[in-house]
Each structure stands twice: as structure tokens, then as C-alpha cells.
Scaffold this active site. Structure first.
Site, PDB file in Angstrom:
ATOM      1  N   GLY A  82     -10.631   3.245 -15.539  1.00  0.00           N
ATOM      2  CA  GLY A  82     -10.569   1.973 -14.818  1.00  0.00           C
ATOM      3  C   GLY A  82     -11.915   1.555 -14.268  1.00  0.00           C
ATOM      4  O   GLY A  82     -12.062   0.458 -13.752  1.00  0.00           O
ATOM      5  N   PRO A  94     -10.805   2.929  -9.924  1.00  0.00           N
ATOM      6  CA  PRO A  94      -9.924   3.697 -10.809  1.00  0.00           C
ATOM      7  C   PRO A  94      -8.488   3.139 -10.855  1.00  0.00           C
ATOM      8  O   PRO A  94      -7.995   2.555  -9.887  1.00  0.00           O
ATOM      9  CB  PRO A  94      -9.997   5.103 -10.232  1.00  0.00           C
ATOM     10  CG  PRO A  94     -11.375   5.185  -9.634  1.00  0.00           C
ATOM     11  CD  PRO A  94     -11.621   3.809  -9.062  1.00  0.00           C
ATOM     12  N   LEU A  95      -7.851   3.302 -12.011  1.00  0.00           N
ATOM     13  CA  LEU A  95      -6.519   2.762 -12.292  1.00  0.00           C
ATOM     14  C   LEU A  95      -5.511   3.126 -11.203  1.00  0.00           C
ATOM     15  O   LEU A  95      -5.492   4.256 -10.721  1.00  0.00           O
ATOM     16  CB  LEU A  95      -6.006   3.365 -13.609  1.00  0.00           C
ATOM     17  CG  LEU A  95      -6.733   2.988 -14.891  1.00  0.00           C
ATOM     18  CD1 LEU A  95      -6.376   3.969 -15.997  1.00  0.00           C
ATOM     19  CD2 LEU A  95      -6.374   1.555 -15.282  1.00  0.00           C
ATOM     20  N   TYR A 138     -29.501   2.977 -16.458  1.00  0.00           N
ATOM     21  CA  TYR A 138     -28.775   3.548 -15.317  1.00  0.00           C
ATOM     22  C   TYR A 138     -29.822   4.093 -14.350  1.00  0.00           C
ATOM     23  O   TYR A 138     -30.488   5.081 -14.631  1.00  0.00           O
ATOM     24  CB  TYR A 138     -27.827   4.664 -15.756  1.00  0.00           C
ATOM     25  CG  TYR A 138     -26.717   4.219 -16.689  1.00  0.00           C
ATOM     26  CD1 TYR A 138     -26.292   2.895 -16.717  1.00  0.00           C
ATOM     27  CD2 TYR A 138     -26.084   5.116 -17.532  1.00  0.00           C
ATOM     28  CE1 TYR A 138     -25.273   2.489 -17.570  1.00  0.00           C
ATOM     29  CE2 TYR A 138     -25.060   4.714 -18.380  1.00  0.00           C
ATOM     30  CZ  TYR A 138     -24.671   3.396 -18.400  1.00  0.00           C
ATOM     31  OH  TYR A 138     -23.658   3.002 -19.245  1.00  0.00           O
ATOM     32  N   PHE A 187     -14.998   2.789 -19.074  1.00  0.00           N
ATOM     33  CA  PHE A 187     -14.002   2.624 -18.008  1.00  0.00           C
ATOM     34  C   PHE A 187     -12.651   3.237 -18.408  1.00  0.00           C
ATOM     35  O   PHE A 187     -11.597   2.624 -18.199  1.00  0.00           O
ATOM     36  CB  PHE A 187     -13.803   1.147 -17.640  1.00  0.00           C
ATOM     37  CG  PHE A 187     -14.993   0.468 -17.000  1.00  0.00           C
ATOM     38  CD1 PHE A 187     -16.055   1.198 -16.500  1.00  0.00           C
ATOM     39  CD2 PHE A 187     -15.042  -0.913 -16.884  1.00  0.00           C
ATOM     40  CE1 PHE A 187     -17.154   0.566 -15.900  1.00  0.00           C
ATOM     41  CE2 PHE A 187     -16.123  -1.554 -16.286  1.00  0.00           C
ATOM     42  CZ  PHE A 187     -17.183  -0.821 -15.801  1.00  0.00           C
ATOM     43  N   PRO A 188     -12.659   4.459 -18.979  1.00  0.00           N
ATOM     44  CA  PRO A 188     -11.372   5.061 -19.382  1.00  0.00           C
ATOM     45  C   PRO A 188     -10.438   5.290 -18.192  1.00  0.00           C
ATOM     46  O   PRO A 188      -9.219   5.340 -18.354  1.00  0.00           O
ATOM     47  CB  PRO A 188     -11.787   6.399 -20.009  1.00  0.00           C
ATOM     48  CG  PRO A 188     -13.122   6.709 -19.389  1.00  0.00           C
ATOM     49  CD  PRO A 188     -13.795   5.383 -19.219  1.00  0.00           C
TER      50      PRO A 188
HETATM   51  N1  LIG Z   1     -21.208   0.193 -22.700  1.00  0.00           N
HETATM   52  C1  LIG Z   1     -21.036  -0.286 -21.507  1.00  0.00           C
HETATM   53  O1  LIG Z   1     -21.237  -1.484 -21.255  1.00  0.00           O
HETATM   54  C2  LIG Z   1     -20.584   0.639 -20.415  1.00  0.00           C
HETATM   55  C3  LIG Z   1     -20.138   0.108 -19.192  1.00  0.00           C
HETATM   56  C4  LIG Z   1     -19.708   0.994 -18.222  1.00  0.00           C
HETATM   57  C5  LIG Z   1     -19.735   2.369 -18.455  1.00  0.00           C
HETATM   58  N2  LIG Z   1     -20.179   2.877 -19.646  1.00  0.00           N
HETATM   59  C6  LIG Z   1     -20.160   4.336 -19.938  1.00  0.00           C
HETATM   60  O2  LIG Z   1     -18.830   4.790 -19.805  1.00  0.00           O
HETATM   61  C7  LIG Z   1     -18.777   5.941 -18.950  1.00  0.00           C
HETATM   62  C8  LIG Z   1     -17.447   5.974 -18.223  1.00  0.00           C
HETATM   63  O3  LIG Z   1     -17.296   4.829 -17.422  1.00  0.00           O
HETATM   64  P1  LIG Z   1     -17.348   4.847 -15.829  1.00  0.00           P
HETATM   65  O4  LIG Z   1     -17.911   6.113 -15.326  1.00  0.00           O
HETATM   66  O5  LIG Z   1     -18.001   3.595 -15.411  1.00  0.00           O
HETATM   67  O6  LIG Z   1     -15.832   4.669 -15.453  1.00  0.00           O
HETATM   68  P2  LIG Z   1     -14.563   5.661 -15.469  1.00  0.00           P
HETATM   69  O7  LIG Z   1     -14.876   6.885 -16.243  1.00  0.00           O
HETATM   70  O8  LIG Z   1     -13.406   4.833 -15.864  1.00  0.00           O
HETATM   71  O9  LIG Z   1     -14.365   5.988 -13.942  1.00  0.00           O
HETATM   72  C9  LIG Z   1     -15.348   6.462 -13.099  1.00  0.00           C
HETATM   73  C10 LIG Z   1     -14.852   6.304 -11.676  1.00  0.00           C
HETATM   74  O10 LIG Z   1     -13.692   7.098 -11.492  1.00  0.00           O
HETATM   75  C11 LIG Z   1     -13.926   8.089 -10.481  1.00  0.00           C
HETATM   76  N3  LIG Z   1     -13.297   9.317 -10.976  1.00  0.00           N
HETATM   77  C12 LIG Z   1     -13.678  10.085 -12.029  1.00  0.00           C
HETATM   78  N4  LIG Z   1     -12.838  11.111 -12.201  1.00  0.00           N
HETATM   79  C13 LIG Z   1     -11.900  10.999 -11.240  1.00  0.00           C
HETATM   80  C14 LIG Z   1     -10.764  11.769 -10.893  1.00  0.00           C
HETATM   81  N5  LIG Z   1     -10.414  12.848 -11.595  1.00  0.00           N
HETATM   82  N6  LIG Z   1     -10.012  11.367  -9.825  1.00  0.00           N
HETATM   83  C15 LIG Z   1     -10.345  10.263  -9.117  1.00  0.00           C
HETATM   84  N7  LIG Z   1     -11.414   9.498  -9.391  1.00  0.00           N
HETATM   85  C16 LIG Z   1     -12.189   9.854 -10.451  1.00  0.00           C
HETATM   86  C17 LIG Z   1     -15.409   8.190 -10.344  1.00  0.00           C
HETATM   87  O11 LIG Z   1     -15.769   8.526  -9.022  1.00  0.00           O
HETATM   88  P3  LIG Z   1     -16.369   9.997  -8.627  1.00  0.00           P
HETATM   89  O12 LIG Z   1     -17.811   9.978  -9.002  1.00  0.00           O
HETATM   90  O13 LIG Z   1     -16.126  10.071  -7.178  1.00  0.00           O
HETATM   91  O14 LIG Z   1     -15.578  11.003  -9.411  1.00  0.00           O
HETATM   92  C18 LIG Z   1     -15.847   6.765 -10.662  1.00  0.00           C
HETATM   93  O15 LIG Z   1     -15.716   5.944  -9.528  1.00  0.00           O
HETATM   94  C19 LIG Z   1     -19.986   5.769 -18.035  1.00  0.00           C
HETATM   95  O16 LIG Z   1     -20.384   6.990 -17.464  1.00  0.00           O
HETATM   96  C20 LIG Z   1     -21.002   5.174 -18.980  1.00  0.00           C
HETATM   97  O17 LIG Z   1     -21.672   6.217 -19.652  1.00  0.00           O
HETATM   98  C21 LIG Z   1     -20.593   2.009 -20.631  1.00  0.00           C
END
Ligand SMILES: NC(=O)c1ccc[n+]([C@@H]2O[C@H](COP(=O)([O-])OP(=O)(O)OC[C@H]3O[C@@H](n4cnc5c(N)ncnc54)[C@H](OP(=O)(O)O)[C@@H]3O)[C@@H](O)[C@H]2O)c1
Length: 290
Positions: A219, A223-224, A68, A216-217
Site C-alpha cells: 500500500g 499501508p493497506l 532515493y 507499493f505491494p
Molecule cells: N517505480 C516506482 O515509481 C516506485 C515507487 C515507489 C516505490 N518503488 C519501489 O518499491 C518498493 C516497495 O514500495 P514501498 O516501500 O514504497 O511500499 P510498500 O512496500 O508497499 O510499503 C512500505 C511501507 O509499509 C511499512 N511496512 C513494511 N512492512 C511492514 C509490516 N510488516 N507491517 C507494517 N508496516 C510495514 C513500511 O514502514 P516501516 O519502514 O516502518 O516498516 C512503509 O511505510 C520501494 O522500496 C521501492 O524500491 C518504486
């Protein structure tokens, strides 16, 4: 004190065969790097503040990777939290590297896995990594063999650079193959209200005491969005993102959450979701989304 905090963050979970216990509501650090998870963020101080707020709120499980940024997210974690509180578990992953054009490329040879572990140790400022997930190519590759990758991580475990091994982007068959090499404490795959390909796999892991950590909890990058989700959120006097997280916590006791955000406001909103109790009727409606 600890149990009150745990209850507010979804209760606790101990990784299989370890002394690592975390609150079920954690934090994913990927959003702390710059746009497209590449380069530094616009405001590094704000990123540091998000991490400090997470820890101050009782979060003790942080998900990251040295790819990252690359390096950027781990360096921000180190700047914000080092020396780390004893109870904080940092889970990282190896198996990919970034191109100069921000592309995501596989990096799964023994030399690449070793150097990724060393990068994580250096940039996080640690002598040993709590949990390292082997991120296996991509699910589109199907059941590609994982044994050799896990054997390299097992060697690193014997050398003391890694304490425990997990997997990411794997099928049930790959999990079984890896587990024959060494204990696997967690699986991190894509899963949320709208993306439920792992329903049966989650049940199998729950039976075995293995943590399932959906990425992607919310989305992910988009986001979902769903009218059913919005309607349930209105009925629950919560936000759609809170309902999406509460649904995951109620979905299975081995699910640990690592929602990602770069905003303190969103962080607080997400953590508060652990206190939300969805009724069976609400869950029935949410189950129609996928
Ligand atoms: N193993 C893998 O291949 C893999 C792939 C992807 C991710 N990951 C891990 O999984 C974690 C979670 O995934 P992710 O961060 O990609 O996706 P996510 O948690 O599904 O969603 C993050 C997105 O949602 C927005 N968001 C967060 N809280 C919100 C809220 N309360 N209201 C509205 N929008 C909101 C964030 O923007 P803002 O910053 O504006 O809040 C960001 O755009 C990552 O941090 C990473 O550590 C692992």
C-alpha cells in the site's frame, strides 16, 4: 542449500533472456532514506543492519534508485553490502531527479539518463548495472512515447554500463513500443490487493515471460487497511501485511516482490509471508477488496 532458501522465499524466477535468477521475495530499499525519501535516515546503522539481515536471510533481489535520498539509499547499500555477493541482483531506476525542496521531477533527456546511470554506478560501487528500469513520467501522462528513452538505455547497454532494461510506470502500449527497441526484462508498476488496474497487463507479461514487480505491494506510504484483509489474516494466523504479500505471490508466477521497510522486525515478518499458503476460499475473499 540454494533451493531450500528459494522455496522459503517464494521459489525462484529467471529474468527473461538473462542468467539472472532471483528468489521471488526480494527487498525494496526506498524506505532506507530519510523522511519523504529525502536526506539521510535518522539511524544509518539501523539501515545497514536491515540490508545485512535481508541478505543473510537469502534475499538476492534489491530494488533501489539513485533518486532515493538522492544518493543516500545507494550509498547505504554500498556501505552494507559491497563487495556484493555474486548472486545478488540490484535493480535500479532512472527517469527522475529530486529538487532541493524534495520534489520529484522528470529527468528523461539523454544527458539526464546518462548522468543518472553514472550516479548509480558510482554510488553503488559497480562497473555495470544488472537491470535499469526506465521510470516513465507518470501513468497520468497516458501512452506518452518511450522509444527515445529506451534507445538511450540501449546505447548504455552497448557501452556495457547496463546489462538489462526494464520499465516502470508504463502502460501495455508503452511496453510494446519499448520492446520493439530492446528486450524488456521487467515491468514495475503500482499494484496490490486494493489497486488492480494491471490485472490484464500482468497476464500478458506472464505469457511473455516478463517479470512484473509491483511497487507499493503493502500500500506504500499508507499501508493497506481493510476489515476483510484483517479477517483473512486472523483466519490464516498471520498479519495483514503477510497476507497481502502471500496474495501477490499466489496471484501470478511472474510476480516478484520488493516490499520496503526500515525495520528488521517488519523485514522478518515480510519474508516469512513467502511460506504462507492462502486457501482458494481466502483468495476469493481477498479478491473482493479492490
Ligand atoms: N517505480 C516506482 O515509481 C516506485 C515507487 C515507489 C516505490 N518503488 C519501489 O518499491 C518498493 C516497495 O514500495 P514501498 O516501500 O514504497 O511500499 P510498500 O512496500 O508497499 O510499503 C512500505 C511501507 O509499509 C511499512 N511496512 C513494511 N512492512 C511492514 C509490516 N510488516 N507491517 C507494517 N508496516 C510495514 C513500511 O514502514 P516501516 O519502514 O516502518 O516498516 C512503509 O511505510 C520501494 O522500496 C521501492 O524500491 C518504486
Amino acid at each position: 542449500m540454494h533451493s531450500a532458501r528459494s522455496a522459503a522465499l517464494g521459489g525462484s524466477f529467471t529474468f527473461l533472456g538473462t542468467n539472472l535468477t532471483v528468489n521471488r521475495m526480494g527487498y525494496g530499499a526506498m524506505q532506507l532514506a530519510g523522511p519523504h525519501v529525502f536526506g539521510p535516515p535518522k539511524d544509518p546503522d539501523a539501515a545497514v543492519a536491515v540490508l545485512k539481515e535481508a541478505i543473510a536471510s537469502g534475499v538476492d533481489h534489491i530494488d533501489t534508485s539513485d533518486f532515493y535520498g538522492p544518493h543516500v539509499t545507494n550509498q547505504i547499500i554500498k556501505r552494507a553490502l559491497h563487495p556484493y555477493p555474486k548472486n545478488v541482483v540490484i535493480v535500479t531506476k532512472v527517469g527522475a531527479k529530486r529538487g532541493a525542496d524534495a520534489s520529484w521531477n522528470r529527468a528523461e533527456s539523454p544527458e539526464e539518463l546518462r548522468s543518472a546511470v553514472d550516479d548509480n554506478l558510482r554510488n553503488l560501487g559497480l562497473e555495470s548495472l544488472d537491470v535499469v528500469n526506465m521510470r516513465v513520467g507518470h501513468l497520468a501522462l497516458g501512452d506518452a512515447p518511450v522509444r527515445a528513452h529506451v534507445e538511450t538505455l540501449l546505447e548504455l547497454k552497448r557501452e556495457g554500463k547496463i546489462k538489462h532494461v526494464g520499465l516502470s510506470n508504463v502502460t501495455a502500449k508503452q511496453f510494446a513500443e519499448a520492446r520493439a527497441v530492446t528486450e524488456i526484462v521487467c515491468v514495475q508498476n503500482q499494484y496490490n490487493l486494493a489497486h488492480r488496474g494491471d490485472d490484464a497487463f500482468i497476464a500478458e507479461l506472464a505469457k511473455n515471460g516478463v517479470a512484473y514487480v509491483p511497487f507499493f505491494p503493502l500500500g506504500g506510504f499508507t499501508p493497506l487497511q481493510s476489515s476483510t484483509l484483517s479477517e483473512v489474516a486472523a483466519a490464516a494466523e498471520s498479519t495483514p501485511m503477510q497476507v497481502a504479500l502471500a496474495w501477490l505471490l499466489q496471484r501470478s508466477p511472474n510476480i516478484l516482490l520488493i516490499p520496503g521497510t526500515s525495520s528488521i522486525g517488519h523485514l522478518r515478518e515480510n519474508l516469512a509471508a513467502a511460506k504462507l499458503e492462502l486457501s482458494p476460499k481466502m483468495i476469493e475473499r481477498l479478491d473482493t477488496i479492490a
